[in-house]
Design a protein around this motif. Structure first.
Motif, PDB file in Angstrom:
ATOM      1  N   PRO A   1       0.814  -1.219   0.000  1.00  0.00           N
ATOM      2  CA  PRO A   1       0.000   0.000   0.000  1.00  0.00           C
ATOM      3  C   PRO A   1       0.847   1.268   0.000  1.00  0.00           C
ATOM      4  O   PRO A   1       0.495   2.247  -0.630  1.00  0.00           O
ATOM      5  CB  PRO A   1      -0.803  -0.105   1.302  1.00  0.00           C
ATOM      6  N   ARG A   2       1.993   1.223   0.634  1.00  0.00           N
ATOM      7  CA  ARG A   2       2.865   2.397   0.656  1.00  0.00           C
ATOM      8  C   ARG A   2       3.444   2.682  -0.732  1.00  0.00           C
ATOM      9  O   ARG A   2       3.529   3.819  -1.144  1.00  0.00           O
ATOM     10  CB  ARG A   2       3.968   2.173   1.676  1.00  0.00           C
ATOM     11  N   GLU A   3       3.826   1.624  -1.440  1.00  0.00           N
ATOM     12  CA  GLU A   3       4.358   1.800  -2.788  1.00  0.00           C
ATOM     13  C   GLU A   3       3.280   2.328  -3.726  1.00  0.00           C
ATOM     14  O   GLU A   3       3.548   3.146  -4.600  1.00  0.00           O
ATOM     15  CB  GLU A   3       4.901   0.477  -3.331  1.00  0.00           C
ATOM     16  N   LYS A   4       2.051   1.877  -3.538  1.00  0.00           N
ATOM     17  CA  LYS A   4       0.955   2.351  -4.373  1.00  0.00           C
ATOM     18  C   LYS A   4       0.750   3.843  -4.180  1.00  0.00           C
ATOM     19  O   LYS A   4       0.595   4.581  -5.152  1.00  0.00           O
ATOM     20  CB  LYS A   4      -0.335   1.603  -4.028  1.00  0.00           C
TER      21      LYS A   4
END
Length: 90
Positions: free
Chosen positions: A75-78
């Motif tokens: 989710p952080r990379e998204k």
């Protein structure tokens, strides 16, 4: 019977009931009431084989995804990739 003798007899009866209650509570606490207190769990050979096969499938899936370069984004990379797109478009 004097009042003191009667009181002693009554207290001894209470003591007996209390000791019985304590024994019952201790038996529940020690695990004799059906709860497990230790020891190793037994698993059937069929159950173990199902677990082994499932793990093999999971790891094969991970290795296949690694070879193709496809992996799930966290989710952080998204959110980082979305931030860079919006920052570049401004």
């Amino acid at each position: 019977m004097s009042g003191i003798s009667k009181a002693i007899k009554e207290l001894e009866g209470q003591k007996s009931r209390i000791e019985t209650a304590i024994r019952v509570l201790r038996s529940f606490h020690s695990g004799s009431a059906g709860t497990r207190t230790g020891g190793s769990r037994k698993i059937s050979s069929e159950g173990r084989q199902r677990i082994i096969e499932g793990q093999k499938k999971r790891w094969a899936k991970v290795r296949a995804a690694k070879k193709t370069g496809m992996r799930k984004k966290t989710p952080r990379e998204k959110t980082r990739s979305q931030e860079s797109v919006t920052a570049n478009s401004e």
